[in-house]
Design an enzyme around this catalytic site. Structure first.
Site, PDB file in Angstrom:
ATOM      1  N   GLU A  81    -108.742 -22.304 -22.433  1.00  0.00           N
ATOM      2  CA  GLU A  81    -109.490 -21.512 -21.694  1.00  0.00           C
ATOM      3  C   GLU A  81    -111.096 -21.833 -21.958  1.00  0.00           C
ATOM      4  O   GLU A  81    -111.939 -21.446 -21.111  1.00  0.00           O
ATOM      5  CB  GLU A  81    -109.225 -19.965 -21.909  1.00  0.00           C
ATOM      6  CG  GLU A  81    -107.909 -19.557 -21.224  1.00  0.00           C
ATOM      7  CD  GLU A  81    -107.949 -19.500 -19.784  1.00  0.00           C
ATOM      8  OE1 GLU A  81    -109.052 -19.810 -18.873  1.00  0.00           O
ATOM      9  OE2 GLU A  81    -106.897 -19.275 -18.981  1.00  0.00           O
ATOM     10  N   GLU A 112     -90.482 -25.519 -36.352  1.00  0.00           N
ATOM     11  CA  GLU A 112     -91.419 -24.829 -37.010  1.00  0.00           C
ATOM     12  C   GLU A 112     -90.997 -24.847 -38.598  1.00  0.00           C
ATOM     13  O   GLU A 112     -91.598 -24.641 -39.489  1.00  0.00           O
ATOM     14  CB  GLU A 112     -91.293 -23.237 -36.908  1.00  0.00           C
ATOM     15  CG  GLU A 112     -89.907 -22.510 -36.981  1.00  0.00           C
ATOM     16  CD  GLU A 112     -89.836 -21.209 -36.876  1.00  0.00           C
ATOM     17  OE1 GLU A 112     -89.758 -20.334 -37.748  1.00  0.00           O
ATOM     18  OE2 GLU A 112     -90.429 -20.835 -35.640  1.00  0.00           O
TER      19      GLU A 112
END
Length: 272
Positions: A81, A112
């Site tokens: 953004e 992960e």
């Protein structure tokens, strides 16, 4: 100090399947109300980290978010953004997720758990002492993130983190830890809920405050935003009308000519 994974503790609620929809929503909302208060307590930690980020970015550095699952996706969301909102390069704020871009939409099993891939992912961007790396992990125990920050510390790269457990392994390897203690989740262990909300709030604060300090906002307006759709063009025109006290047509022509609100203001003020 004792490490207690409060994000995994039993929920304050039980027999959720027996609740009405209204009860579910009311109780979730009640839990969510505690999140901004938890963030408020961490403002001193957030402030210290932002000071480091601003200094590095002013001197040509970059900001990296690195995480897994929900945490990784939230980092990518915030990073993505920044260019349209503040007109900065896509390389200034970068989000990385365990498992690569495909993990943005679909979970990549055991990604992960890697203790080597996080550092490899960062190396692809030629990170250096000019950069800041923020690890994001609600639990504060994600190997992919912890190992990456450990290596960054060895390379004297500034490290920070956003986690929702006190005294976690991630906090211990972060030079500037941010700990948002939201407590047990409504659905036990579902850290996409309160923990995810807390992380999103902190990421908003980090990127927005940083960009303001980098002079990417004028007054309270996004004068460097990318004019990538009609809504934003209309917003830019309204900014010019208010800032320069000109007509809609004049503002529209200015924006068409200069393609940027800040440039339009500067050139109009200078008589161009």
């Amino acid at each position: 100090m004792t490490f207690i994974k409060t994000t995994e503790q039993d929920s304050n609620y039980n027999h959720l399947e027996k609740m009405t929809i209204n009860e579910l929503l009311t109780n979730m909302n009640s839990e969510d109300k505690s999140v901004p208060l938890a963030v408020e307590k961490a403002i001193p930690q957030i402030e210290i980290l932002i000071e480091q980020i601003v200094e590095k970015l002013k001197n040509g550095g970059r900001l990296f978010y690195i995480g897994a699952g929900t945490s990784g996706r939230l980092g990518i969301l915030d990073a993505s953004e920044c260019p349209p909102t503040f007109g900065v390069s896509h390389s200034l704020v970068v989000g990385l997720i365990a498992g690569g871009d495909s993990a943005i939409r679909k979970a990549v099993e055991f990604a992960e758990d890697s203790t080597t891939q996080g550092w490899k992912d960062l190396q692809e961007f030629n990170i250096s002492k000019n950069d800041v790396i923020i690890g994001i992990a609600a639990s504060g125990t994600t190997p992919y993130v912890i190992a990456a920050l450990e290596q960054c510390n060895k390379e004297e790269i500034i490290t920070g983190c956003i986690t929702c457990n006190k005294n976690s392994p991630l906090s211990k390897v972060s030079k500037y830890p941010i700990e948002i203690i939201v407590g047990p989740e409504f659905v036990t262990g579902s850290s996409r809920m309160k923990a995810g909300t807390a992380q999103k709030l902190v990421l908003n604060m980090i990127s927005t405050a940083t960009m303001i300090k980098l002079n990417k906002v004028k007054g309270n307006k996004m004068v460097d935003m990318q004019l990538s759709n009609n809504k934003l063009v209309d917003r830019g025109i309204k900014m010019l009308i208010k800032e320069l006290s000109i007509t809609f047509e004049e503002a529209e022509n200015l924006l068409e000519k200069h393609k940027n609100v800040r440039a339009a203001i500067q050139n109009y003020t200078n008589g161009n």
